[in-house]
Design a protein around this motif. Structure first.
Motif, mmCIF file in Angstrom:
data_model
loop_
_atom_site.group_PDB
_atom_site.id
_atom_site.type_symbol
_atom_site.label_atom_id
_atom_site.label_comp_id
_atom_site.label_asym_id
_atom_site.label_seq_id
_atom_site.Cartn_x
_atom_site.Cartn_y
_atom_site.Cartn_z
ATOM 1 N N GLU A 83 5.908 41.929 9.539
ATOM 2 C CA GLU A 83 5.676 43.345 9.794
ATOM 3 C C GLU A 83 4.872 43.502 11.077
ATOM 4 O O GLU A 83 3.840 42.866 11.255
ATOM 5 N N CYS A 86 8.633 42.419 15.008
ATOM 6 C CA CYS A 86 10.100 42.410 14.981
ATOM 7 C C CYS A 86 10.688 41.529 16.072
ATOM 8 O O CYS A 86 11.660 40.808 15.836
ATOM 9 N N GLU A 87 10.096 41.551 17.274
ATOM 10 C CA GLU A 87 10.609 40.720 18.367
ATOM 11 C C GLU A 87 10.431 39.242 18.043
ATOM 12 O O GLU A 87 11.319 38.431 18.306
ATOM 13 N N SER A 102 7.472 42.330 23.533
ATOM 14 C CA SER A 102 7.852 43.386 22.597
ATOM 15 C C SER A 102 9.360 43.591 22.637
ATOM 16 O O SER A 102 10.049 43.113 23.547
ATOM 17 N N SER A 131 8.659 53.335 18.974
ATOM 18 C CA SER A 131 7.232 53.292 19.316
ATOM 19 C C SER A 131 7.108 52.775 20.741
ATOM 20 O O SER A 131 8.113 52.469 21.384
ATOM 21 N N HIS A 135 11.759 48.529 18.729
ATOM 22 C CA HIS A 135 12.088 47.803 17.507
ATOM 23 C C HIS A 135 13.394 47.065 17.740
ATOM 24 O O HIS A 135 14.267 47.531 18.471
ATOM 25 N N ALA A 147 16.541 43.455 9.730
ATOM 26 C CA ALA A 147 15.369 43.769 10.549
ATOM 27 C C ALA A 147 14.102 43.735 9.707
ATOM 28 O O ALA A 147 14.150 43.721 8.472
ATOM 29 N N THR A 148 12.975 43.753 10.402
ATOM 30 C CA THR A 148 11.684 43.965 9.750
ATOM 31 C C THR A 148 11.529 45.479 9.571
ATOM 32 O O THR A 148 12.347 46.256 10.059
ATOM 33 N N SER A 149 10.494 45.903 8.872
ATOM 34 C CA SER A 149 10.175 47.320 8.676
ATOM 35 C C SER A 149 11.228 48.094 7.893
ATOM 36 O O SER A 149 11.385 49.292 8.065
ATOM 37 N N PHE A 162 16.986 53.435 11.376
ATOM 38 C CA PHE A 162 15.924 53.650 12.354
ATOM 39 C C PHE A 162 16.370 54.727 13.345
ATOM 40 O O PHE A 162 17.542 54.774 13.723
#
Length: 174
Positions: A83, A86-87, A102, A131, A135, A147-149, A162
């Motif tokens: 979390e 993601c990168e 990022s 953000s 992401h 993906a994460t999140s 997303f």
């Protein structure tokens, strides 16, 4: 030392050559090659020119595959360990040598062609501007992503989960 399909085959050939070279001019019989040094190179290995990558020492290692990258995410489904990273997750899934600070830096970099239309192919990096850091996830090839999140963990969702879709870049281990 990790042996790849190519290096296993080369090692097996070197062992066989060494066994026959020391036999003199008479009839030579090659010593049997240990089974753990032999691996068949498949048509897929030959068809994919990125299947092997030399490192800084010239050692050749196998590059990550699309299936390997997706399996990396699948095997961590539900994990919260990445979390906010993601990168890093995308880099580890593809076993990449290139690092970006990022997802947005990865998207803006010259590291791969940017595509803003079409369904991202299986294994492609998929980017969103959610953000200051962006992401990224990995496409499943059918309009979904790993993906994460995803509800606070690694998961699989439709690409539209997303907001602010940017596009995709081909997945790779470079």
């Amino acid at each position: 030392m990790r042996l790849t399909k190519l290096s296993k085959t080369v090692a097996a050939l070197a062992l066989a050559a060494a066994a026959t070279a020391g036999a003199g001019f008479g009839t030579a019989t090659a010593a049997p090659v240990p089974a753990d040094l032999v691996s068949t190179i498949t048509a897929a290995d030959i068809a994919d020119p990125t299947a092997v990558l030399p490192d800084e020492t010239g050692t050749v290692t196998a590059a990550q595959t699309v299936e390997g990258a997706i399996t990396w995410y699948k095997s961590r489904n539900g994990s919260t360990a990445y979390e906010g990273y993601c990168e890093k997750a995308a880099r580890l899934a593809w076993d990449r040598t290139t690092h970006h600070a990022s997802a947005i830096e990865h998207w803006q970099s010259s590291d791969g062609a940017r595509h803003t239309t079409g369904t991202p192919p299986r294994g492609a990096f998929v980017f969103w501007n959610i953000s200051a850091y962006g992401h990224v996830g990995i496409a499943d090839g059918n309009g979904g992503v790993w993906a994460t999140s995803v509800n606070g963990a690694i998961g699989h969702v439709k690409q539209g989960y997303f907001a602010n879709y940017l596009g995709w870049k081909p997945g790779n281990s470079n």
